[in-house]
Scaffold this motif. Structure first.
Motif, PDB file in Angstrom:
ATOM      1  N   ASN A  71       0.824  -1.213   0.000  1.00  0.00           N
ATOM      2  CA  ASN A  71       0.000   0.000   0.000  1.00  0.00           C
ATOM      3  C   ASN A  71       0.857   1.261   0.000  1.00  0.00           C
ATOM      4  O   ASN A  71       0.520   2.244  -0.658  1.00  0.00           O
ATOM      5  N   LEU A  72       1.962   1.225   0.727  1.00  0.00           N
ATOM      6  CA  LEU A  72       2.832   2.396   0.801  1.00  0.00           C
ATOM      7  C   LEU A  72       3.476   2.691  -0.554  1.00  0.00           C
ATOM      8  O   LEU A  72       3.551   3.857  -0.966  1.00  0.00           O
ATOM      9  N   LEU A  73       3.932   1.657  -1.250  1.00  0.00           N
ATOM     10  CA  LEU A  73       4.541   1.864  -2.564  1.00  0.00           C
ATOM     11  C   LEU A  73       3.530   2.424  -3.558  1.00  0.00           C
ATOM     12  O   LEU A  73       3.868   3.292  -4.381  1.00  0.00           O
ATOM     13  N   ALA A  74       2.294   1.932  -3.498  1.00  0.00           N
ATOM     14  CA  ALA A  74       1.256   2.455  -4.394  1.00  0.00           C
ATOM     15  C   ALA A  74       1.021   3.945  -4.151  1.00  0.00           C
ATOM     16  O   ALA A  74       0.921   4.741  -5.097  1.00  0.00           O
ATOM     17  N   SER A  75       0.948   4.331  -2.873  1.00  0.00           N
ATOM     18  CA  SER A  75       0.713   5.745  -2.542  1.00  0.00           C
ATOM     19  C   SER A  75       1.912   6.617  -2.917  1.00  0.00           C
ATOM     20  O   SER A  75       1.750   7.727  -3.429  1.00  0.00           O
ATOM     21  N   MET A  76       3.120   6.112  -2.672  1.00  0.00           N
ATOM     22  CA  MET A  76       4.318   6.900  -2.977  1.00  0.00           C
ATOM     23  C   MET A  76       4.467   7.121  -4.479  1.00  0.00           C
ATOM     24  O   MET A  76       4.894   8.194  -4.918  1.00  0.00           O
ATOM     25  N   LYS A 137      -5.753   9.289 -10.426  1.00  0.00           N
ATOM     26  CA  LYS A 137      -5.196   9.666  -9.129  1.00  0.00           C
ATOM     27  C   LYS A 137      -3.995  10.605  -9.286  1.00  0.00           C
ATOM     28  O   LYS A 137      -3.867  11.605  -8.580  1.00  0.00           O
ATOM     29  N   VAL A 138      -3.128  10.266 -10.229  1.00  0.00           N
ATOM     30  CA  VAL A 138      -1.956  11.110 -10.478  1.00  0.00           C
ATOM     31  C   VAL A 138      -2.389  12.482 -10.977  1.00  0.00           C
ATOM     32  O   VAL A 138      -1.847  13.522 -10.559  1.00  0.00           O
ATOM     33  N   VAL A 207      -5.143  10.901  -0.255  1.00  0.00           N
ATOM     34  CA  VAL A 207      -6.029  10.122   0.609  1.00  0.00           C
ATOM     35  C   VAL A 207      -7.458  10.128   0.067  1.00  0.00           C
ATOM     36  O   VAL A 207      -8.115   9.084  -0.005  1.00  0.00           O
ATOM     37  N   SER A 208      -7.928  11.298  -0.351  1.00  0.00           N
ATOM     38  CA  SER A 208      -9.296  11.390  -0.874  1.00  0.00           C
ATOM     39  C   SER A 208      -9.474  10.543  -2.123  1.00  0.00           C
ATOM     40  O   SER A 208     -10.464   9.819  -2.262  1.00  0.00           O
ATOM     41  N   ALA A 209      -8.509  10.629  -3.049  1.00  0.00           N
ATOM     42  CA  ALA A 209      -8.614   9.873  -4.287  1.00  0.00           C
ATOM     43  C   ALA A 209      -8.560   8.375  -4.030  1.00  0.00           C
ATOM     44  O   ALA A 209      -9.292   7.594  -4.653  1.00  0.00           O
ATOM     45  N   GLU A 210      -7.691   7.950  -3.112  1.00  0.00           N
ATOM     46  CA  GLU A 210      -7.565   6.527  -2.821  1.00  0.00           C
ATOM     47  C   GLU A 210      -8.796   5.991  -2.090  1.00  0.00           C
ATOM     48  O   GLU A 210      -9.155   4.825  -2.238  1.00  0.00           O
ATOM     49  N   MET A 211      -9.439   6.827  -1.298  1.00  0.00           N
ATOM     50  CA  MET A 211     -10.661   6.388  -0.622  1.00  0.00           C
ATOM     51  C   MET A 211     -11.831   6.244  -1.596  1.00  0.00           C
ATOM     52  O   MET A 211     -12.721   5.421  -1.398  1.00  0.00           O
ATOM     53  N   ILE A 212     -11.803   7.049  -2.665  1.00  0.00           N
ATOM     54  CA  ILE A 212     -12.921   7.038  -3.607  1.00  0.00           C
ATOM     55  C   ILE A 212     -12.707   6.022  -4.724  1.00  0.00           C
ATOM     56  O   ILE A 212     -13.636   5.301  -5.101  1.00  0.00           O
ATOM     57  N   ILE A 218      -2.507   3.890   0.937  1.00  0.00           N
ATOM     58  CA  ILE A 218      -2.709   4.169   2.357  1.00  0.00           C
ATOM     59  C   ILE A 218      -4.125   4.661   2.618  1.00  0.00           C
ATOM     60  O   ILE A 218      -4.774   4.265   3.591  1.00  0.00           O
ATOM     61  N   GLY A 219      -4.647   5.529   1.745  1.00  0.00           N
ATOM     62  CA  GLY A 219      -6.011   6.026   1.922  1.00  0.00           C
ATOM     63  C   GLY A 219      -7.036   4.913   1.839  1.00  0.00           C
ATOM     64  O   GLY A 219      -7.976   4.852   2.639  1.00  0.00           O
TER      65      GLY A 219
END
Length: 263
Positions: A71-76, A137-138, A207-212, A218-219
């Motif tokens: 999850n961390l690598l995806a967010s980074m 997301k990007v 965080v918002s984009a990953e939650m949606i 991480i989100g």
């Protein structure tokens, strides 16, 4: 005698540099100890506020099974790509707006009219344009970074002393050299202010984009464990988001010291 005074002066200067860092570390350590005591005394139920020791245990378990790293690598990747694209485009457009009267007259009102729109509200439209995947997301992170950077860069260019620009032109510098050697160095403090502001915005949008619209990140992890009411693992996500923000801030401070040694 003079040598002793110099030694004392150097020691005092050293302490003045180190004391704020020590004070910050002690403050954080004290907060964590108080947090642990409150949780161990059951003043707050663990469901609502897990103890730091429980959060660290959960973080270790998630690290060992690979869930946290994945999850961390995806967010980074998302925040790194989005931040880089938004920052580079923002600096370039900001320099053009500040240096060119025509660009300033035509494009600056457009930038200021679009800036107040909440960028996360554009995510459904961006998904419609780019489809499901990493690109939306990007793109939403890049948009959120672009506007603070372009506005601060534009403001920084406008604060450069016109006499310096005229002097450079008088001595035969072309437009490119004027931008590179006069305008850009003069605007750097404001540019870094925009970059720091954009760092916080990029984390919020991540965080918002990953939650949606994400299955990893991480989100997404925070939302998943929040729905399951597993607050220890939820707090692991929050902890690593704060670490990402701290790393961003420290990296920008280091770059600022290297690129603007006169500040």
């Amino acid at each position: 005698m003079n040598e002793q005074r110099q030694v004392i002066t150097n020691r005092v200067a050293f302490l003045e540099q180190k004391i704020p860092g020590y004070a910050a570390a002690l403050g954080i350590a004290g907060l964590v100890v108080l947090w642990e005591i409150v949780c161990r005394m059951n003043i707050v139920p663990p469901l609502f506020l897990p103890a730091p020791s429980a959060i660290l245990t959960a973080a270790w378990d998630m690290l060992v099974n690979g869930e946290l790293i994945e999850n961390l690598l995806a967010s980074m990747y998302r925040i790194g790509a989005g931040y880089a694209i938004g920052a580079i485009c923002g600096i370039a457009i900001g320099l053009i707006l500040g240096f060119s009267r025509w660009a300033d007259a035509i494009l600056t009102p457009i930038v200021y009219s679009i800036y107040p729109i909440p960028k996360i509200a554009l995510l459904p439209l961006i998904i419609l344009w780019f489809g499901i995947g990493e690109m939306p997301k990007v793109a939403i992170i890049a948009l959120g970074v672009f506007f603070p950077v372009v506005i601060n860069t534009y403001s920084g260019v406008k604060t450069v002393d016109p006499i310096l620009i005229k002097a450079a032109v008088t001595f035969g510098s072309n437009h490119l050299n004027v931008i590179r050697k006069v305008i850009l160095p003069g605007a750097l403090p404001m540019i870094f202010a925009g970059l720091k502001l954009a760092a916080g915005t990029s984390l919020l949008l991540l965080v918002s984009a990953e939650m949606i619209a994400a299955q990893q990140g991480i989100g997404s992890m925070v939302l998943h464990y929040g729905n399951l009411m597993i607050t220890t693992k939820l707090m692991v996500g929050v902890l690593f988001l704060s670490l990402l923000g701290l790393i961003f801030n420290r990296t920008l401070q280091w770059l600022e010291r290297k690129l603007i040694p006169w500040k």
